[in-house]
Design a protein around this motif. Structure first.
Motif, PDB file in Angstrom:
ATOM      1  N   VAL A 281       4.878   5.836  -8.974  1.00  9.62           N
ATOM      2  CA  VAL A 281       4.370   6.267  -7.668  1.00  9.62           C
ATOM      3  C   VAL A 281       2.940   6.772  -7.813  1.00  9.62           C
ATOM      4  O   VAL A 281       2.040   6.379  -7.058  1.00  9.62           O
ATOM      5  CB  VAL A 281       5.281   7.367  -7.080  1.00  9.62           C
ATOM      6  N   ALA A 282       2.710   7.632  -8.828  1.00 10.60           N
ATOM      7  CA  ALA A 282       1.387   8.245  -8.974  1.00 10.60           C
ATOM      8  C   ALA A 282       0.332   7.180  -9.265  1.00 10.60           C
ATOM      9  O   ALA A 282      -0.745   7.186  -8.667  1.00 10.60           O
ATOM     10  CB  ALA A 282       1.419   9.296 -10.079  1.00 10.60           C
ATOM     11  N   VAL A 283       0.630   6.257 -10.181  1.00  3.95           N
ATOM     12  CA  VAL A 283      -0.373   5.260 -10.555  1.00  3.95           C
ATOM     13  C   VAL A 283      -0.573   4.253  -9.432  1.00  3.95           C
ATOM     14  O   VAL A 283      -1.696   3.923  -9.073  1.00  3.95           O
ATOM     15  CB  VAL A 283       0.023   4.554 -11.869  1.00  3.95           C
ATOM     16  N   ASN A 284       0.527   3.799  -8.834  1.00  2.75           N
ATOM     17  CA  ASN A 284       0.382   2.763  -7.814  1.00  2.75           C
ATOM     18  C   ASN A 284      -0.361   3.269  -6.585  1.00  2.75           C
ATOM     19  O   ASN A 284      -1.327   2.659  -6.135  1.00  2.75           O
ATOM     20  CB  ASN A 284       1.756   2.217  -7.424  1.00  2.75           C
ATOM     21  N   ILE A 285       0.092   4.412  -6.034  1.00  2.00           N
ATOM     22  CA  ILE A 285      -0.589   4.917  -4.843  1.00  2.00           C
ATOM     23  C   ILE A 285      -1.995   5.362  -5.215  1.00  2.00           C
ATOM     24  O   ILE A 285      -2.960   5.122  -4.485  1.00  2.00           O
ATOM     25  CB  ILE A 285       0.226   6.056  -4.190  1.00  2.00           C
ATOM     26  N   GLY A 286      -2.129   5.959  -6.399  1.00  2.42           N
ATOM     27  CA  GLY A 286      -3.442   6.412  -6.870  1.00  2.42           C
ATOM     28  C   GLY A 286      -4.452   5.287  -6.908  1.00  2.42           C
ATOM     29  O   GLY A 286      -5.598   5.448  -6.510  1.00  2.42           O
ATOM     30  N   MET A 287      -4.006   4.116  -7.342  1.00  6.21           N
ATOM     31  CA  MET A 287      -4.988   3.022  -7.447  1.00  6.21           C
ATOM     32  C   MET A 287      -5.371   2.476  -6.077  1.00  6.21           C
ATOM     33  O   MET A 287      -6.506   2.079  -5.872  1.00  6.21           O
ATOM     34  CB  MET A 287      -4.472   1.904  -8.357  1.00  6.21           C
ATOM     35  N   THR A 288      -4.434   2.506  -5.116  1.00  7.25           N
ATOM     36  CA  THR A 288      -4.801   1.977  -3.798  1.00  7.25           C
ATOM     37  C   THR A 288      -5.786   2.891  -3.086  1.00  7.25           C
ATOM     38  O   THR A 288      -6.522   2.441  -2.211  1.00  7.25           O
ATOM     39  CB  THR A 288      -3.575   1.781  -2.877  1.00  7.25           C
ATOM     40  N   ILE A 289      -5.794   4.188  -3.449  1.00  7.84           N
ATOM     41  CA  ILE A 289      -6.772   5.063  -2.799  1.00  7.84           C
ATOM     42  C   ILE A 289      -7.900   5.398  -3.766  1.00  7.84           C
ATOM     43  O   ILE A 289      -8.667   6.325  -3.552  1.00  7.84           O
ATOM     44  CB  ILE A 289      -6.113   6.352  -2.253  1.00  7.84           C
ATOM     45  N   GLY A 290      -8.017   4.602  -4.829  1.00  5.73           N
ATOM     46  CA  GLY A 290      -9.173   4.712  -5.709  1.00  5.73           C
ATOM     47  C   GLY A 290      -9.220   5.951  -6.566  1.00  5.73           C
ATOM     48  O   GLY A 290     -10.289   6.397  -6.955  1.00  5.73           O
ATOM     49  N   MET A 291      -8.067   6.539  -6.887  1.00  9.77           N
ATOM     50  CA  MET A 291      -8.076   7.716  -7.749  1.00  9.77           C
ATOM     51  C   MET A 291      -7.639   7.398  -9.166  1.00  9.77           C
ATOM     52  O   MET A 291      -7.776   8.227 -10.063  1.00  9.77           O
ATOM     53  CB  MET A 291      -7.181   8.807  -7.162  1.00  9.77           C
ATOM     54  N   VAL A 292      -7.092   6.241  -9.359  1.00  9.25           N
ATOM     55  CA  VAL A 292      -6.607   5.829 -10.674  1.00  9.25           C
ATOM     56  C   VAL A 292      -7.126   4.398 -10.863  1.00  9.25           C
ATOM     57  O   VAL A 292      -7.202   3.650  -9.894  1.00  9.25           O
ATOM     58  CB  VAL A 292      -5.058   5.860 -10.700  1.00  9.25           C
ATOM     59  N   PRO A 293      -7.499   4.027 -12.079  1.00  9.88           N
ATOM     60  CA  PRO A 293      -7.923   2.643 -12.276  1.00  9.88           C
ATOM     61  C   PRO A 293      -6.825   1.658 -11.874  1.00  9.88           C
ATOM     62  O   PRO A 293      -5.647   2.022 -11.845  1.00  9.88           O
ATOM     63  CB  PRO A 293      -8.176   2.544 -13.777  1.00  9.88           C
ATOM     64  N   VAL A 294      -7.212   0.457 -11.532  1.00  7.50           N
ATOM     65  CA  VAL A 294      -6.232  -0.523 -11.047  1.00  7.50           C
ATOM     66  C   VAL A 294      -5.358  -1.014 -12.195  1.00  7.50           C
ATOM     67  O   VAL A 294      -5.799  -1.722 -13.084  1.00  7.50           O
ATOM     68  CB  VAL A 294      -6.932  -1.717 -10.377  1.00  7.50           C
ATOM     69  N   ILE A 295      -4.115  -0.553 -12.191  1.00  4.28           N
ATOM     70  CA  ILE A 295      -3.149  -0.962 -13.208  1.00  4.28           C
ATOM     71  C   ILE A 295      -2.008  -1.632 -12.457  1.00  4.28           C
ATOM     72  O   ILE A 295      -1.439  -1.045 -11.544  1.00  4.28           O
ATOM     73  CB  ILE A 295      -2.633   0.256 -13.994  1.00  4.28           C
ATOM     74  N   GLY A 296      -1.723  -2.843 -12.807  1.00  5.48           N
ATOM     75  CA  GLY A 296      -0.763  -3.611 -12.018  1.00  5.48           C
ATOM     76  C   GLY A 296       0.687  -3.223 -12.239  1.00  5.48           C
ATOM     77  O   GLY A 296       1.401  -3.901 -12.966  1.00  5.48           O
ATOM     78  N   ILE A 297       1.134  -2.133 -11.659  1.00  5.93           N
ATOM     79  CA  ILE A 297       2.575  -1.829 -11.705  1.00  5.93           C
ATOM     80  C   ILE A 297       3.073  -1.634 -10.279  1.00  5.93           C
ATOM     81  O   ILE A 297       2.328  -1.221  -9.411  1.00  5.93           O
ATOM     82  CB  ILE A 297       2.899  -0.589 -12.573  1.00  5.93           C
ATOM     83  N   PRO A 298       4.349  -1.971 -10.046  1.00  7.54           N
ATOM     84  CA  PRO A 298       4.846  -1.942  -8.659  1.00  7.54           C
ATOM     85  C   PRO A 298       5.115  -0.538  -8.133  1.00  7.54           C
ATOM     86  O   PRO A 298       5.310   0.400  -8.903  1.00  7.54           O
ATOM     87  CB  PRO A 298       6.161  -2.725  -8.754  1.00  7.54           C
ATOM     88  N   LEU A 299       5.104  -0.433  -6.799  1.00  6.93           N
ATOM     89  CA  LEU A 299       5.510   0.801  -6.133  1.00  6.93           C
ATOM     90  C   LEU A 299       7.026   0.725  -5.942  1.00  6.93           C
ATOM     91  O   LEU A 299       7.516  -0.192  -5.296  1.00  6.93           O
ATOM     92  CB  LEU A 299       4.798   0.911  -4.776  1.00  6.93           C
ATOM     93  N   PRO A 300       7.766   1.683  -6.520  1.00  5.20           N
ATOM     94  CA  PRO A 300       9.231   1.587  -6.456  1.00  5.20           C
ATOM     95  C   PRO A 300       9.736   1.404  -5.018  1.00  5.20           C
ATOM     96  O   PRO A 300       9.237   2.063  -4.116  1.00  5.20           O
ATOM     97  CB  PRO A 300       9.699   2.924  -7.021  1.00  5.20           C
TER      98      PRO A 300
END
Lengths: 614, 474
Positions: free
Chosen positions: B424-443
């Motif tokens: 959740v943290a990485v996926n949502i984070g990347m869509t709002i530009g807070m985490v680098p784009v790492i291709g993992i799914p949103l549960p």
């Protein structure tokens, strides 16, 4: 064990704080900050494909043959389309309302969100008119790209044409997307990858009135299109022009090759069509007209037509016979207007001196002589039976580049065919055949199928005294995508070629090819007749010149030309003179004029069949 | 024994089941919107993604039900065997799997694609729970730490070999489990600081990063000394010269960068401070200062990596870290994603009314970037509801983990929560530009059968263990 239970709180705090940070960030983006809303609402972006100009096509002397011109496509994004003035569009593009609706439905079906082409290749003045009105057409815009502009009004069979990609092509090659152009025939097809270049992409900002506001982020994400590479052909466009003039109002084909290099100097399929017809708004209409034209202008008569070669095949028989040792130049044959052959049949011939010598057999194109040669080949005691001897003979024939595609530049080239032993096994229902079964092959009739291009290649082999270079029309650039240009050497002694060529010189000086003669140019040639079950026979002539150091080898074939001497030989002579001297001598002007003016396209009536001789 | 189904029903955590169901259905609605196409509007159109997802969801419910019917001892007893089998599958997929988009990570059985990496998550979670729940297992014991590391590194390494670094990074989330079971807090803090520093260095300018590091140092200083006066003094020492610098810069039109000025001032102050600390023998503060400078160094080197390196080297580092390659230039995907979410406003544009996600501006809109659809069509309200639901679910799982009598169940529960949290943290984070784009799914939201089934198995095993919490003391 549960002494770390307090850490539940810390972990929960971590989870909650991350979520709170995200919620705050989302709140900023979605509620506080308007930047993104403005970007999305007022400025929807449009990814505009940048189409590269296709590579240009030049002739062997650097003359530009195929150029590009600006052209415009009317694009729509179906989802953005609101009500618009349909009447204006209908009148502007001269279509019916149903047609317009059908086109729009097709676009919508492709994708409601992605742009598709509604009308392609709009001419400049319509574009200018439309450009001003475009603000009243939400969801429409104009895309600029280039279309072909031809500097010659013929040779469409060489260049081929481009058309929109089909869904299947898109599936096969992910480079393409709907509406792209792709080479569909001729060089445009074969060299598609080289000519097409590489598409680019421009991300534009478009306001709600459909006006371009600029590029997204100053073009940071744009990709430049890369222009296609040019093609340098080996065509001599002056010779090509002249050949088309000579062939006007006649059906047929011409292929001229530079023997030393295998470069195709001229390639004419007549009647051709103006390649410019395949460009522009009326392209579809023009295409349908060409398709239904009884003269079949879309049919490439040099690479797609295949015929029994007729008498020119006698040169091959002579060479194989000499090499196999079943005849020598001293071999003679009896012929008095023909001769009885195997199976109690009589092979007709025309009247000439008898007994006929080797050289005279070529000069006079004596049928019984070659029946004799072929019989000796098939009944050669070296082989178990006729079937096996035929196999050996067939192998020798294939060496001449027959039965296979020889020019990598034309994908539509047909291979022709030299029947296999298995084929005859089936036809005769036995493996035990006699030479009489297939004796018509001896004079180039029967089941042999050869394309005019292959016939020109035979002329090249004769000119080179025993080899040919892969015939090609595009200069090799060392590009790995291009098929290699190879030298093919035939396993036949050079001396035998000289013997045959002596006979072919006599054809020009005394025989059926007299009409091709040019003063001060030594020439070797051979006429032929292609049997045509639908009407007058086709007239065929192969030749090369100068004999000592050949610079041009060619075939001229004229459909319904009856005899090789009537049209094919004079045309070949004029072409050779034009190519080698640059102009036509005065004493041949009258002949030239006659060729320009003669018309054979109305004589597609069936007349009684004439026997095979010329 | 006859009343077993009854106790099962009574002991199942219905709140979790409800949260699970709500999230899966919301996920489907958004997949429908993301891949919506006017010409295929039937929800049972199985040529479309939303049609297929219905099948995956149906299968997931059946799968969950079957797991609830399985004896919970099965999972505890066979945990290591399940782990071993999964490792075997990961090896097999490398050898004979199908390749797509440059990753060899799929098995195909008659049109259905299975991604073993997704299932390795629950298997690893079981193995970790098995090992850590052994009698007298202490996390802060080097051989044990190494063993745990090996259990995680094995699947992670195999997944990296499949070219799917994003999925491998998920295993780093087990640090939360270890922390819960006794890992020293400083180790967790170190990991967090390193991760935070890395992310901050990528996202912000060097100047901002330096300000953040100095502020954090001051914060830690206060934590040790509880002296506002000292803090105030340090702020004056830094702020004074910097204000002077700014004045000079303004007066004389200097082109000297703020970052270098602040760095210089901080360096001078640190050297002076070091002398002071040495004289007063303040060991803790000396270490703090060193750590602070280490952070400056790390952030500078991260920066160097991304600014000074050649583009292809940057790309390689991105690949190493599992950051998805950006085909249209760095930041295009994220910019598009942010525009989509940002344009949603407070209430959103409404179901099927999103434009950004529909024009194919947002890549992978029904898989990795599904949150864009949520943000655009349902606005801040919808995004907040989704985040809060996911958070509630994760917190619910940690709370349930705490109520377990058996260490196995507790550890497994924390594993589930950590994996979900990381996703959740990485996926949502990347869509709002807070985490680098790492291709993992949103549960529960991203399109795809494998990931949905994997999360379903992960969660339902825990629900099954939880339903037995009163009977078993392992």
């Amino acid at each position: 064990m549960n002494k770390f239970g307090y850490r539940h709180g810390i972990i929960a705090a971590i989870i909650i704080s991350v979520c709170v940070i995200y919620l705050l960030r989302l709140f900023t983006y979605q509620v506080v900050d308007d930047t993104y809303k403005i970007m999305a609402d007022n400025n929807s972006q449009r990814i505009e494909i940048q189409y590269p100009a296709r590579g240009l096509i030049y002739d062997r002397n650097g003359k530009l043959l195929v150029d590009n011109q600006a052209s415009y496509d009317l694009m729509i994004i179906p989802r953005q389309v609101k009500s618009f003035d349909t009447v204006e569009l209908i009148t502007l593009f001269d279509v019916t309302r149903e047609e317009l609706e059908k086109r729009m439905a097709t676009c919508r079906k492709y994708s409601p969100y992605k742009p598709s082409i509604l009308f392609s290749q709009i001419p400049g003045e319509k574009y200018a008119y439309l450009q001003e009105k475009l603000y009243r057409y939400p969801g429409f815009y104009i895309q600029t790209r280039t279309s072909r502009k031809y500097n010659v009004n013929h040779s469409a069979d060489v260049f081929g044409y481009i058309s929109e990609v089909t869904p299947r092509q898109i599936e096969k090659d992910p480079y393409y997307s709907s509406g792209d152009y792709v080479g569909t025939s001729g060089l445009e097809y074969t060299y598609e990858r080289r000519l097409r270049g590489k598409k680019g992409e421009k991300i534009l900002l478009v306001d709600n009135k459909n006006r371009i506001k600029g590029s997204f982020r100053d073009g940071e994400y744009d990709e430049e299109a890369i222009v296609g590479q040019d093609l340098h052909t080996t065509l001599d466009i002056d010779l090509q022009d002249y050949a088309y003039k000579l062939m006007q109002n006649k059906k047929g084909g011409i292929v001229a090759i530079e023997p030393a290099t295998g470069e195709i100097l001229a390639k004419v399929s007549s009647p051709g069509y103006d390649p410019q017809l395949m460009v522009g708004l009326d392209r579809g209409k023009n295409y349908r007209a060409l398709e239904t034209d009884p003269l079949k202008p879309l049919f490439d008569r040099t690479t797609m037509a295949q015929y029994p070669p007729g008498s020119i095949f006698k040169t091959i028989q002579a060479l194989i016979g000499l090499q196999a040792g079943v005849i020598t130049t001293a071999t003679t044959a009896e012929c008095h207007g023909g001769a009885p052959i195997v199976g109690g049949r009589f092979m007709k011939c025309h009247w000439h001196d008898s007994p006929v010598t080797f050289k005279a057999s070529i000069e006079n194109s004596c049928n019984p002589y070659y029946v004799n040669v072929f019989r000796r080949l098939l009944e050669n005691p070296k082989y178990k039976n006729v079937r096996e001897a035929y196999g050996e003979w067939r192998k020798s024939v294939l060496e001449f580049g027959l039965g296979n595609r020889i020019c990598p530049d034309f994908a539509s080239e047909v291979p022709g065919s030299i029947p296999t032993q298995e084929y005859y096994d089936k036809v005769f229902k036995t493996k035990n055949w006699y030479s009489s079964y297939i004796i018509s092959l001896s004079i180039g009739q029967g089941e042999l199928l050869i394309t005019p291009l292959q016939m020109a290649n035979i002329a090249t082999i004769l000119a080179n005294r025993g080899y040919y270079i892969t015939p090609h029309i595009v200069r090799p650039t060392g590009d790995s995508t291009q098929a290699p240009i190879q030298k093919h050497v035939l396993p036949i002694k050079r001396q035998y070629f000289e013997d045959v060529i002596e006979g072919m010189e006599l054809v020009i000086t005394n025989g059926t090819g007299r009409m091709a003669r040019v003063d001060s140019i030594t020439m070797a040639g051979k006429t032929g007749t292609v049997q045509n079950p639908h009407g007058d026979d086709h007239s065929v002539f192969i030749a090369f010149a100068p004999v000592e150091n050949p610079r041009i080898a060619l075939i001229v074939y004229v459909e319904n030309g009856v005899w090789g001497s009537r049209y094919a030989a004079p045309i070949a002579g004029l072409l050779i003179e034009k190519y080698l001297k640059g102009k036509i001598s005065d004493n041949k002007k009258a002949l030239e004029q006659r060729m320009f003016e003669s018309s054979l396209v109305s004589t597609v009536t069936s007349t009684p069949k004439t026997p095979t001789h010329d | 024994m006859t009343d077993r189904p009854k106790t099962l029903l009574a002991n199942i955590d219905w709140i979790s089941i409800l949260l699970y169901t709500v999230l899966v259905l919301m996920g489907w609605i958004n997949i429908y919107a993301a891949s919506y196409d006017e010409t295929h509007s039937s929800i049972f159109d199985f040529t479309q993604r939303y049609g297929k997802q219905i099948v995956w969801i149906g299968a997931a419910f059946i799968l969950g039900f079957l797991i609830l019917l399985t004896d919970s001892k099965f999972f505890t007893a066979f945990s290591l065997i399940i782990y071993a089998l999964t490792i075997l599958l990961l090896v097999l997929v490398l050898l004979i799997g199908d390749e797509s988009k440059g990753a060899r990570s799929w098995f195909e059985f008659g049109g259905i694609k299975i991604q073993p990496a997704e299932f390795a998550k629950f298997a690893t979670c079981l193995a970790i729970a098995n090992v850590m729940s052994r009698h007298n297992f202490k996390v802060m014991h080097l051989p044990n730490l190494l063993l745990l590391f090996a259990i995680l590194a094995l699947p992670a390494g195999l997944i990296i070999l499949q070219n799917d670094t994003g999925s491998a990074l998920v295993y780093s989330s087990f640090i939360l489990v270890f922390y819960r079971e006794g890992l020293h807090g400083s180790l967790l803090l170190m990991c967090f600081v390193a991760a935070a520093l890395f992310v901050i260095s990528i996202l912000y300018t060097p100047f901002t990063v330096l300000v953040i590091i100095i502020c954090a140092t001051l914060f830690a200083h206060y934590y040790y000394r509880h002296s506002p006066r000292e803090i105030l003094r340090i702020i004056l020492f830094i702020g004074g010269p910097f204000a002077l610098f700014y004045l000079l810069k303004w007066l004389f039109d200097w082109s000297f960068s703020d970052f270098h000025a602040l760095l210089g001032i901080y360096a001078l102050l640190s050297i002076g401070g070091l002398y002071y600390l040495y004289k007063h023998k303040l060991k803790h503060l000396t270490i703090l200062l060193l750590v602070s400078w280490m952070c400056v160094g790390i952030s500078a080197s991260v920066d160097l990596m991304f600014d000074k390196l050649q583009p292809h080297q940057q790309a390689r580092i991105n690949e190493l870290l599992g950051i998805t390659e950006d085909t249209k230039g760095v930041g295009y995907n994220v910019t598009q994603s942010k525009i989509a979410i940002g344009s949603g406003g407070f209430w959103g544009k409404g179901f099927l009314q999103g434009t950004q996600t529909k024009y194919n501006f947002v890549p992978e809109q029904s898989t990795d970037f599904i949150f864009c659809t949520v943000g655009e069509e349902w606005g801040f309200v919808g995004s907040a509801v989704v985040i809060l639901l996911l958070m509630t679910f994760i917190l619910r799982i940690t709370k349930m983990a705490e109520r377990q009598r058996s260490a196995f169940s507790r550890i497994y529960g924390y594993g589930v929560a950590s994996i979900l949290f990381f996703h959740v943290a990485v996926n949502i984070g990347m869509t709002i530009g807070m985490v680098p784009v790492i291709g993992i799914p949103l549960p529960f939201f991203s399109y795809g059968g494998s990931s949905l089934w994997a999360f379903t198995i992960l969660i339902f095993i825990f629900l099954r263990l939880d339903s037995n919490r009163l009977q078993v003391f392992r």
